[in-house]
Design a protein around this motif. Structure first.
Motif, PDB file in Angstrom:
ATOM      1  N   THR A  26       0.811  -1.216   0.000  1.00 23.00           N
ATOM      2  CA  THR A  26       0.000   0.000   0.000  1.00 23.00           C
ATOM      3  C   THR A  26       0.848   1.271   0.000  1.00 23.00           C
ATOM      4  O   THR A  26       0.301   2.361  -0.087  1.00 23.00           O
ATOM      5  CB  THR A  26      -0.922   0.010   1.223  1.00 23.00           C
ATOM      6  N   LEU A  27       2.180   1.144   0.093  1.00 22.72           N
ATOM      7  CA  LEU A  27       3.077   2.296   0.022  1.00 22.72           C
ATOM      8  C   LEU A  27       3.760   2.330  -1.343  1.00 22.72           C
ATOM      9  O   LEU A  27       3.896   1.301  -2.010  1.00 22.72           O
ATOM     10  CB  LEU A  27       4.127   2.218   1.134  1.00 22.72           C
ATOM     11  N   PRO A  28       4.217   3.506  -1.781  1.00 22.12           N
ATOM     12  CA  PRO A  28       4.836   3.607  -3.115  1.00 22.12           C
ATOM     13  C   PRO A  28       6.076   2.719  -3.237  1.00 22.12           C
ATOM     14  O   PRO A  28       6.858   2.569  -2.294  1.00 22.12           O
ATOM     15  CB  PRO A  28       5.201   5.090  -3.214  1.00 22.12           C
ATOM     16  N   SER A  29       6.224   2.123  -4.415  1.00 27.36           N
ATOM     17  CA  SER A  29       7.368   1.253  -4.695  1.00 27.36           C
ATOM     18  C   SER A  29       8.459   1.961  -5.484  1.00 27.36           C
ATOM     19  O   SER A  29       9.352   1.310  -6.032  1.00 27.36           O
ATOM     20  CB  SER A  29       6.905   0.015  -5.459  1.00 27.36           C
ATOM     21  N   VAL A  30       8.389   3.277  -5.578  1.00 32.08           N
ATOM     22  CA  VAL A  30       9.417   4.071  -6.259  1.00 32.08           C
ATOM     23  C   VAL A  30       9.999   5.056  -5.258  1.00 32.08           C
ATOM     24  O   VAL A  30       9.354   5.434  -4.269  1.00 32.08           O
ATOM     25  CB  VAL A  30       8.825   4.816  -7.478  1.00 32.08           C
ATOM     26  N   THR A  31      11.235   5.460  -5.517  1.00 27.68           N
ATOM     27  CA  THR A  31      11.918   6.378  -4.604  1.00 27.68           C
ATOM     28  C   THR A  31      11.657   7.835  -4.935  1.00 27.68           C
ATOM     29  O   THR A  31      11.764   8.696  -4.067  1.00 27.68           O
ATOM     30  CB  THR A  31      13.429   6.106  -4.622  1.00 27.68           C
ATOM     31  N   ASP A  32      11.327   8.128  -6.176  1.00 23.83           N
ATOM     32  CA  ASP A  32      11.088   9.512  -6.594  1.00 23.83           C
ATOM     33  C   ASP A  32       9.613   9.838  -6.394  1.00 23.83           C
ATOM     34  O   ASP A  32       8.746   9.356  -7.130  1.00 23.83           O
ATOM     35  CB  ASP A  32      11.492   9.704  -8.053  1.00 23.83           C
ATOM     36  N   LEU A  33       9.312  10.637  -5.387  1.00 27.73           N
ATOM     37  CA  LEU A  33       7.938  11.012  -5.061  1.00 27.73           C
ATOM     38  C   LEU A  33       7.668  12.476  -5.393  1.00 27.73           C
ATOM     39  O   LEU A  33       6.814  13.123  -4.770  1.00 27.73           O
ATOM     40  CB  LEU A  33       7.651  10.749  -3.585  1.00 27.73           C
ATOM     41  N   SER A  34       8.366  13.006  -6.355  1.00 31.26           N
ATOM     42  CA  SER A  34       8.165  14.398  -6.751  1.00 31.26           C
ATOM     43  C   SER A  34       6.750  14.569  -7.293  1.00 31.26           C
ATOM     44  O   SER A  34       6.282  13.788  -8.136  1.00 31.26           O
ATOM     45  CB  SER A  34       9.183  14.786  -7.839  1.00 31.26           C
ATOM     46  N   GLY A  35       6.078  15.599  -6.804  1.00 30.29           N
ATOM     47  CA  GLY A  35       4.719  15.866  -7.218  1.00 30.29           C
ATOM     48  C   GLY A  35       3.676  15.018  -6.538  1.00 30.29           C
ATOM     49  O   GLY A  35       2.481  15.217  -6.760  1.00 30.29           O
ATOM     50  N   VAL A  36       4.098  14.048  -5.716  1.00 32.45           N
ATOM     51  CA  VAL A  36       3.161  13.177  -5.012  1.00 32.45           C
ATOM     52  C   VAL A  36       3.224  13.414  -3.512  1.00 32.45           C
ATOM     53  O   VAL A  36       2.200  13.503  -2.834  1.00 32.45           O
ATOM     54  CB  VAL A  36       3.450  11.693  -5.332  1.00 32.45           C
ATOM     55  N   PHE A  37       4.437  13.523  -2.977  1.00 33.13           N
ATOM     56  CA  PHE A  37       4.613  13.655  -1.531  1.00 33.13           C
ATOM     57  C   PHE A  37       4.485  15.132  -1.150  1.00 33.13           C
ATOM     58  O   PHE A  37       5.119  16.011  -1.729  1.00 33.13           O
ATOM     59  CB  PHE A  37       6.000  13.128  -1.135  1.00 33.13           C
ATOM     60  N   LYS A  38       3.654  15.396  -0.147  1.00 31.51           N
ATOM     61  CA  LYS A  38       3.482  16.757   0.386  1.00 31.51           C
ATOM     62  C   LYS A  38       3.241  16.656   1.880  1.00 31.51           C
ATOM     63  O   LYS A  38       2.145  16.373   2.352  1.00 31.51           O
ATOM     64  CB  LYS A  38       2.302  17.465  -0.285  1.00 31.51           C
ATOM     65  N   ALA A  39       4.331  16.828   2.624  1.00 31.97           N
ATOM     66  CA  ALA A  39       4.229  16.743   4.075  1.00 31.97           C
ATOM     67  C   ALA A  39       3.620  18.029   4.624  1.00 31.97           C
ATOM     68  O   ALA A  39       4.040  19.129   4.242  1.00 31.97           O
ATOM     69  CB  ALA A  39       5.604  16.527   4.684  1.00 31.97           C
ATOM     70  N   PRO A  40       2.629  17.930   5.500  1.00 32.11           N
ATOM     71  CA  PRO A  40       2.050  19.145   6.086  1.00 32.11           C
ATOM     72  C   PRO A  40       3.029  19.795   7.070  1.00 32.11           C
ATOM     73  O   PRO A  40       3.973  19.167   7.538  1.00 32.11           O
ATOM     74  CB  PRO A  40       0.805  18.613   6.808  1.00 32.11           C
ATOM     75  N   ASN A  41       2.784  21.026   7.331  1.00 32.66           N
ATOM     76  CA  ASN A  41       3.587  21.804   8.287  1.00 32.66           C
ATOM     77  C   ASN A  41       5.021  21.994   7.814  1.00 32.66           C
ATOM     78  O   ASN A  41       5.910  22.297   8.614  1.00 32.66           O
ATOM     79  CB  ASN A  41       3.588  21.163   9.684  1.00 32.66           C
ATOM     80  N   LEU A  42       5.294  21.789   6.520  1.00 36.67           N
ATOM     81  CA  LEU A  42       6.605  22.047   5.958  1.00 36.67           C
ATOM     82  C   LEU A  42       6.463  23.024   4.806  1.00 36.67           C
ATOM     83  O   LEU A  42       5.479  22.997   4.059  1.00 36.67           O
ATOM     84  CB  LEU A  42       7.273  20.758   5.460  1.00 36.67           C
ATOM     85  N   THR A  43       7.452  23.897   4.684  1.00 35.13           N
ATOM     86  CA  THR A  43       7.447  24.803   3.550  1.00 35.13           C
ATOM     87  C   THR A  43       7.744  24.022   2.271  1.00 35.13           C
ATOM     88  O   THR A  43       8.172  22.869   2.302  1.00 35.13           O
ATOM     89  CB  THR A  43       8.481  25.910   3.752  1.00 35.13           C
ATOM     90  N   GLU A  44       7.513  24.673   1.147  1.00 35.99           N
ATOM     91  CA  GLU A  44       7.763  23.996  -0.126  1.00 35.99           C
ATOM     92  C   GLU A  44       9.224  23.624  -0.271  1.00 35.99           C
ATOM     93  O   GLU A  44       9.568  22.546  -0.778  1.00 35.99           O
ATOM     94  CB  GLU A  44       7.308  24.883  -1.278  1.00 35.99           C
ATOM     95  N   ALA A  45      10.101  24.521   0.213  1.00 36.08           N
ATOM     96  CA  ALA A  45      11.532  24.225   0.129  1.00 36.08           C
ATOM     97  C   ALA A  45      11.891  23.033   1.015  1.00 36.08           C
ATOM     98  O   ALA A  45      12.669  22.152   0.614  1.00 36.08           O
ATOM     99  CB  ALA A  45      12.348  25.463   0.517  1.00 36.08           C
ATOM    100  N   GLN A  46      11.362  23.010   2.237  1.00 38.35           N
ATOM    101  CA  GLN A  46      11.635  21.878   3.129  1.00 38.35           C
ATOM    102  C   GLN A  46      11.052  20.579   2.568  1.00 38.35           C
ATOM    103  O   GLN A  46      11.665  19.508   2.692  1.00 38.35           O
ATOM    104  CB  GLN A  46      11.058  22.167   4.513  1.00 38.35           C
ATOM    105  N   ASN A  47       9.865  20.659   1.958  1.00 40.74           N
ATOM    106  CA  ASN A  47       9.260  19.455   1.380  1.00 40.74           C
ATOM    107  C   ASN A  47      10.103  18.918   0.234  1.00 40.74           C
ATOM    108  O   ASN A  47      10.292  17.700   0.103  1.00 40.74           O
ATOM    109  CB  ASN A  47       7.843  19.777   0.907  1.00 40.74           C
ATOM    110  N   ASN A  48      10.642  19.822  -0.605  1.00 41.52           N
ATOM    111  CA  ASN A  48      11.493  19.379  -1.704  1.00 41.52           C
ATOM    112  C   ASN A  48      12.770  18.743  -1.173  1.00 41.52           C
ATOM    113  O   ASN A  48      13.276  17.765  -1.744  1.00 41.52           O
ATOM    114  CB  ASN A  48      11.817  20.553  -2.627  1.00 41.52           C
ATOM    115  N   GLN A  49      13.340  19.314  -0.090  1.00 42.88           N
ATOM    116  CA  GLN A  49      14.522  18.711   0.503  1.00 42.88           C
ATOM    117  C   GLN A  49      14.205  17.327   1.074  1.00 42.88           C
ATOM    118  O   GLN A  49      15.018  16.401   0.995  1.00 42.88           O
ATOM    119  CB  GLN A  49      15.083  19.619   1.602  1.00 42.88           C
TER     120      GLN A  49
END
Length: 549
Positions: A204-227
């Motif tokens: 049920t979790l992603p099987s790829v390492t690149d989660l660009s455009g999919v992963f968005k952690a709350p309470n983090l800025t866009e820069a922190q989320n990209n990092q």
């Protein structure tokens, strides 16, 4: 008939183990309705019949994996019931099932006692095919000896979810033709597994390492989320393997979320026991399980050992009376250790323990051992204590939780009138649940409330006895006596004439007799020579003419 064909599907066992103990009705073949409603009832059984009436079953499952539990609606043939029934898992996979059943009211004779040992099976949204390799024994006829066998499961694509070693089963079903269930132990089934490893990946979790455009952690800025996305790429594997921690193969359990390297066994028994102060019997169903050791993330730097201090036992006894019927449950006790240090104890007073799964936040590249592996429990990827790193300024984000829990006992009893008046009692429990839960920080869309769940030692026991207990004896059937003979010396009364057909019978036979008599008379008369008649007549004619002249 091969009795393996009588084994119940594994999905039925899953549903029985996961459902509440509502009643002690053992699933058997339903009584078919007559084709013609006006047809006479079936004939009564021939010969002596047992008096004892008893219904009970016990089921034990060594391991059941549920992917996305409580995510799929439960189907029902009753309109509107789907909204009221609890949801089920999208996929269920289990191994090591042992079930024992007794039902004196079964429609088919060989379903009165059934013992089954099943290696396992698969259910997808509640639908399951027949599990191959099941071992079963039924009665009657009675079986003086048990039946045993083993199977070594081959490699399958499902090994990423569950892999087991050699499985041995033993079943024994007994039933007396004259005393019915009064044979002591009616049904006894046990299943033994050499080893088990579960969840080498979390589908049920992603099987790829690149989660660009999919992963968005709350309470983090866009820069922190990209990092953070860049940090996820540096892990040794995708989130489906917990960052490269999972992925072991074989039965050693290395790289598996949960493993049991030593032998574990499940046993289910239905039997009759004495009632103090009564000559009748009580119905007792017992489910037991034996586990030597449990390991989480075995063979990794985060290995967690769960010591089994007390083994679970579930026992339900019905005497037919609510006041004396009992549920006895020995709750399991566990001690959880990681790196030689105690993380806590699991028992009835402390039924839940959470182990966080996280990754370091951006800005801690200087700390060693943090790029390739996540942070699980109280250890870093290099095996060093987490507390020391936190003191040095480490900040981490928990994306998930490994929750260990001891399921509490659930029981229910009620007085029943059908198929006989008595009291039925049932109970269910789970030895240990390991759930993979997402946190609010796991910024992935459309995630279920639980990513996966492994249940060890699912137990169900139900018993149903008639009022006053089970009577051990035989009912003798008195055959109907023939009507008395007519008194000697008196003529039998004539039959009543109801129509003119009675007169046609003697007329018919009288005519037939006369016809036969006529045939005999004609056949007995002498035959005359027809050629002499013309000469005699010709000689007589001139004499008559001469007189006339």
């Amino acid at each position: 008939m091969d009795r393996r064909l009588l084994a119940l599907p594994a999905s039925v066992a899953f549903l029985a183990l996961s459902a509440g103990p509502a009643v002690a009705q053992v699933p058997t073949t339903p009584v078919p309705p007559p084709a013609n409603p006006s047809a006479p009832p079936p004939s009564a059984p021939i010969g002596p019949q047992p008096l004892g009436k008893a219904v009970g079953d016990a089921g034990t499952g060594l391991a059941v994996i549920r992917i996305a539990p409580n995510s799929t609606p439960t189907g029902s043939i009753i309109p509107g019931a789907e909204d009221k029934l609890p949801k089920q898992a999208a996929v269920e996979l289990g191994f090591g099932l042992a079930s024992a059943q007794a039902n004196s009211e079964a429609y088919l004779a060989y379903e009165k006692a059934v013992a089954q040992s099943a290696p396992g099976g698969l259910a997808v949204q509640g639908n399951s095919p027949q599990a191959p390799g099941s071992l079963a024994q039924t009665a009657p006829p009675n079986n003086t000896q048990p039946r045993s066998g083993g199977v070594n499961p081959p490699a399958t694509p499902l090994d990423a979810l569950l892999k087991v070693g050699l499985i041995n089963g033993r079943v024994h079903a007994q039933w007396s033709d004259t005393l019915g269930p009064c044979v002591g132990t009616i049904s006894d089934a046990s299943t033994e597994l050499a080893s088990l490893s579960a969840l080498n990946a979390i589908p049920t979790l992603p099987s790829v390492t690149d989660l660009s455009g999919v992963f968005k952690a709350p309470n983090l800025t866009e820069a922190q989320n990209n990092q953070l996305i860049a940090g996820l790429k540096e892990l040794g594997g995708p989130l489906s393997t917990l960052g490269g921690v999972l992925g072991g193969s074989g039965t050693t359990g290395k790289g598996s979320l949960l493993s049991l390297p030593n032998t574990l066994s499940a046993r289910s028994v239905v039997q009759l026991v004495d009632i103090p102060g009564s000559k009748n019997k009580a119905v007792r169903s017992t489910s037991t399980m034996q586990v030597a050791a449990i390991k989480i993330l075995a063979g990794t730097p985060f290995e967690i050992i769960v010591k089994v201090v007390s083994q679970p036992t579930l026992q339900v006894t019905s005497t037919g009376d609510k006041a004396t019927s009992r549920v006895a449950y020995t709750a399991p006790v566990f001690e959880v250790l990681q790196g030689g240090k105690s993380l806590g104890k699991l028992d009835a007073a402390n039924p839940k323990l959470d182990i966080p799964v996280g990754i370091p936040l951006p800005g801690v590249d200087a700390l060693p051992g943090l790029k390739d592996l996540p942070i699980i429990g109280g250890l870093l990827g290099d095996g060093s204590p987490l507390t020391d790193a936190l003191d040095d300024g480490l900040k981490k984000l928990d994306l998930g939780v490994l929750r260990l829990s001891v399921a509490g006992l659930t029981q229910k009893g009620e007085e029943a009138k059908t198929p006989f008046t008595g009291y039925q009692l049932g109970a269910s429990a789970r030895m240990l649940d390991l759930q993979v839960l997402p946190t609010d920080a796991l910024g992935l869309p459309n995630l279920p409330s639980a990513l996966a769940q492994i249940s060890l030692g699912e137990q169900v026991a139900r018993a149903y006895a008639p009022e006053g207990g089970v009577v051990c004896g035989t009912a003798t059937q008195n055959p109907q006596s023939p009507p008395p003979p007519a008194p000697q010396g008196k003529p039998k009364p004539p039959l009543a004439y109801t129509n003119a057909a009675y007169h046609a019978v003697p007329i018919f036979w009288t005519g037939t007799a006369m016809l036969l008599l006529g045939v005999v008379i004609v056949a007995a008369l002498p035959r005359r020579n027809a050629a002499a008649l013309p000469r005699r007549n010709a000689a007589a004619l001139p004499r008559r003419n001469s007189r006339a002249d």
